[in-house]
Design a protein around this motif. Structure first.
Motif, PDB file in Angstrom:
ATOM      1  N   ALA A 113       7.907  -4.281   5.571  1.00  0.00           N
ATOM      2  CA  ALA A 113       9.009  -4.269   4.718  1.00  0.00           C
ATOM      3  C   ALA A 113       8.699  -3.216   3.345  1.00  0.00           C
ATOM      4  O   ALA A 113       9.427  -2.756   3.147  1.00  0.00           O
ATOM      5  CB  ALA A 113       9.088  -5.761   4.040  1.00  0.00           C
ATOM      6  N   THR A 114       7.327  -3.397   2.905  1.00  0.00           N
ATOM      7  CA  THR A 114       6.816  -2.370   2.337  1.00  0.00           C
ATOM      8  C   THR A 114       6.233  -1.072   2.505  1.00  0.00           C
ATOM      9  O   THR A 114       5.847  -0.220   1.815  1.00  0.00           O
ATOM     10  CB  THR A 114       5.807  -3.066   1.367  1.00  0.00           C
ATOM     11  N   CYS A 115       6.105  -0.934   3.714  1.00  0.00           N
ATOM     12  CA  CYS A 115       5.468   0.359   4.442  1.00  0.00           C
ATOM     13  C   CYS A 115       4.251   0.510   4.104  1.00  0.00           C
ATOM     14  O   CYS A 115       3.857   1.591   3.512  1.00  0.00           O
ATOM     15  CB  CYS A 115       6.630   1.521   4.218  1.00  0.00           C
ATOM     16  N   GLN A 116       3.332  -0.592   4.403  1.00  0.00           N
ATOM     17  CA  GLN A 116       2.105  -0.528   3.734  1.00  0.00           C
ATOM     18  C   GLN A 116       1.158  -1.098   4.725  1.00  0.00           C
ATOM     19  O   GLN A 116       1.353  -2.392   4.931  1.00  0.00           O
ATOM     20  CB  GLN A 116       1.759  -1.176   2.235  1.00  0.00           C
ATOM     21  N   SER A 117       0.427  -0.438   5.395  1.00  0.00           N
ATOM     22  CA  SER A 117      -0.505  -0.830   6.289  1.00  0.00           C
ATOM     23  C   SER A 117      -1.873  -1.534   5.741  1.00  0.00           C
ATOM     24  O   SER A 117      -2.191  -2.466   6.419  1.00  0.00           O
ATOM     25  CB  SER A 117      -0.773   0.224   7.445  1.00  0.00           C
ATOM     26  N   PHE A 118      -2.111  -1.163   4.776  1.00  0.00           N
ATOM     27  CA  PHE A 118      -3.447  -1.554   4.162  1.00  0.00           C
ATOM     28  C   PHE A 118      -3.246  -1.613   2.488  1.00  0.00           C
ATOM     29  O   PHE A 118      -2.638  -0.847   2.178  1.00  0.00           O
ATOM     30  CB  PHE A 118      -4.678  -0.835   4.625  1.00  0.00           C
ATOM     31  N   LEU A 119      -4.187  -2.388   2.090  1.00  0.00           N
ATOM     32  CA  LEU A 119      -4.257  -2.233   0.552  1.00  0.00           C
ATOM     33  C   LEU A 119      -5.281  -1.454   0.070  1.00  0.00           C
ATOM     34  O   LEU A 119      -6.625  -1.776   0.076  1.00  0.00           O
ATOM     35  CB  LEU A 119      -4.481  -3.894   0.219  1.00  0.00           C
ATOM     36  N   PRO A 120      -5.029  -0.458  -0.473  1.00  0.00           N
ATOM     37  CA  PRO A 120      -5.955   0.728  -1.136  1.00  0.00           C
ATOM     38  C   PRO A 120      -7.012   0.086  -1.840  1.00  0.00           C
ATOM     39  O   PRO A 120      -8.242   0.605  -1.867  1.00  0.00           O
ATOM     40  CB  PRO A 120      -5.217   1.633  -1.865  1.00  0.00           C
ATOM     41  N   GLU A 121      -6.686  -0.884  -2.826  1.00  0.00           N
ATOM     42  CA  GLU A 121      -7.807  -1.462  -3.655  1.00  0.00           C
ATOM     43  C   GLU A 121      -8.836  -2.133  -3.011  1.00  0.00           C
ATOM     44  O   GLU A 121      -9.771  -2.808  -3.578  1.00  0.00           O
ATOM     45  CB  GLU A 121      -7.046  -2.434  -4.733  1.00  0.00           C
ATOM     46  N   LYS A 122      -8.414  -2.670  -1.613  1.00  0.00           N
ATOM     47  CA  LYS A 122      -9.752  -3.297  -0.986  1.00  0.00           C
ATOM     48  C   LYS A 122     -10.625  -2.366  -0.087  1.00  0.00           C
ATOM     49  O   LYS A 122     -11.341  -2.903   0.635  1.00  0.00           O
ATOM     50  CB  LYS A 122      -8.677  -4.260  -0.035  1.00  0.00           C
ATOM     51  N   GLN A 123     -10.421  -1.342  -0.462  1.00  0.00           N
ATOM     52  CA  GLN A 123     -11.408  -0.206   0.215  1.00  0.00           C
ATOM     53  C   GLN A 123     -12.319  -0.047  -0.924  1.00  0.00           C
ATOM     54  O   GLN A 123     -12.323   0.147  -1.788  1.00  0.00           O
ATOM     55  CB  GLN A 123     -10.780   0.968   0.734  1.00  0.00           C
TER      56      GLN A 123
END
Length: 453
Positions: free
Chosen positions: A182-192
């Motif tokens: 829905a948001t076109c986001q496969s991963f959360l950048p802040e969690k890298q």
């Protein structure tokens, strides 16, 4: 009535068995060492016995000298790469842990982090890495060296290596990959969390390209017996293979290693010490000992002497078999396996003949030899008196000695309340009662918030 302490049990598996002449036994299968179906059968047998883990030792080298002698005992001369092997075994098993040796001397941290994280994902949380620094110069020559670096240097490198690997395993937080269409986001950048390491041996700038594994990180195994190795284990290891061939030595090793953990902020229960043993079962003790003796007689004298010379790090081939080995043949120091070196040196100092030493030498493993009742008694006694938390069993002849243990000894241990009747969890950490580690970056952030509060 309090529940008895539960023992951990691992299976150390060489193709036809750990005995120097196992390939000569009637049950031995030619080409077993490269037959994945055979390894799957052995892993399924160990899983039927509810073992904690199935373990493959390794060295990244074939022997290239004394080939006529090695042809009589072809250990590691024709073997599958162990992580590849365990990935194949993972699909044929569902619960048993899967451990393999990989050397910090001849890999890069990123490779190891990725390989073992992949195995943990493929097995749904059953992976374990045995951290070794390697202990033979055949391996060194495959990687541009004439011989192994000094023992202390190898451990200094191993410490930095492991710290980088663990940082890479934490380069993604749990739940980082969300695949939110829905948001076109496969991963959360802040969690890298970027690993930016520049040390004496390694420079790494990046993140692992695989999400955090089911166990948080694979279980860390170690087997060092030297003072340096014990400190390394006390700081990092979660399973240690004990290398004392007798009860008093095992108790001393256990107390010493557990006693070192506090200085690294760890609790004794964070580490399981599994004493190395081999098991031979008979209807009577004499039958078991006769069986072992018949196997010992299969060892070619050249093989027995060569094995001693390799682990003592000196050539004994010119000595008479039936005379005591002169004490001046003992080198002043060891650069390979300290425990094996000390075991052989001790027998030399007892005045034993070369032939007797070759027949007795068991690479620092205790021989539990007797009836089902006697073997269960010995295992229970070692557990009760503080010699170990369990056992790493080298099955000397396969599949017979593992079959005997699974079908006869395991039910007796279960009857005594010392060993599980079935797996209660899915991961190796759950089997061993080890906590799933929190991501270091999350923990550090939480500590920072707590300090500011």
């Amino acid at each position: 009535m309090s529940k008895k302490k539960q023992m951990a049990i691992g299976a150390l598996v060489h193709a036809n068995g750990s005995h120097a002449a196992s390939w000569l036994m009637d049950e031995a299968r030619p080409h077993a060492s490269t037959d994945i179906d055979y390894y799957r059968e052995m892993a399924q047998l160990a899983e039927r016995g509810k073992f904690d883990f199935f373990f493959i030792a390794d060295t990244p080298a074939a022997r290239t000298e004394n080939l006529k002698v090695w042809s009589r005992s072809p250990l590691f001369m024709n073997v599958l790469e162990p992580i590849t092997l365990l990935c194949a075994v993972a699909g044929a098993t569902t619960r048993i842990g899967l451990g393999a040796t990989a050397s910090t001397s001849f890999y890069e941290p990123y490779n190891i982090a990725r390989l073992f994280s992949s195995l943990d994902h493929i097995s749904h949380g059953r992976a374990a890495w045995n951290v070794v620094t390697s202990a033979n110069d055949y391996a060194a020559r495959n990687f541009g060296l004439d011989r192994l670096p000094p023992h202390a240097d190898r451990y200094t490198k191993a410490k930095e290596f492991l710290e980088v690997v663990e940082a890479l395993w934490d380069s993604w937080e749990d739940g980082a990959f969300v695949y939110d269409k829905a948001t076109c986001q496969s991963f959360l950048p802040e969690k890298q969390h970027l690993v930016d390491h520049k040390g004496k041996y390694f420079t790494v700038h990046g993140a692992l390209n695989i999400e955090r594994s089911p166990q948080g990180r694979p279980v860390i195994i170690q087997a060092g017996a030297s003072d340096t190795g014990r400190d390394f284990a006390a700081e990092h290891a979660e399973v240690v293979f004990g290398s004392s061939g007798n009860l008093d030595g095992a108790k001393g090793f256990y107390a010493d290693l557990k006693g070192r953990m506090a200085k690294f902020g760890r609790r004794p229960e964070d580490l399981k010490i599994c004493s190395g043993i081999s098991v031979v079962i008979g209807e009577s003790e004499q039958e078991a000992r006769d069986k072992l003796e018949s196997w010992q007689d299969l060892i070619h004298p050249d093989v027995g002497v060569m094995r001693l010379g390799q682990d003592l790090e000196t050539d004994l081939s010119d000595l008479p078999l039936d005379e005591p080995v002169p004490e001046h043949c003992i080198p002043k120091t060891s650069n390979h396996h300290q425990a094996y070196f000390n075991e052989i040196a001790g027998m030399i100092r007892q005045g034993l003949t070369l032939r007797d030493i070759a027949k007795r030498y068991n690479r620092s493993k205790a021989n539990f030899c007797g009836t089902v009742q006697q073997i269960a008694d010995d295992m229970e006694h070692w557990l009760e008196v503080g010699a170990c938390d369990g056992f790493m069993i080298s099955f000397v002849a396969l599949p017979s000695t593992m079959t005997d243990f699974v079908e006869k000894v395991v039910p007796e241990l279960q009857r005594r309340g010392l060993f599980r009747h079935d797996y209660e969890g899915r991961t190796l950490r759950e089997h061993l009662g080890l906590a799933r580690p929190e991501n270091r970056n999350v923990a550090a952030a939480a500590q920072g918030l707590a300090k500011r509060a």
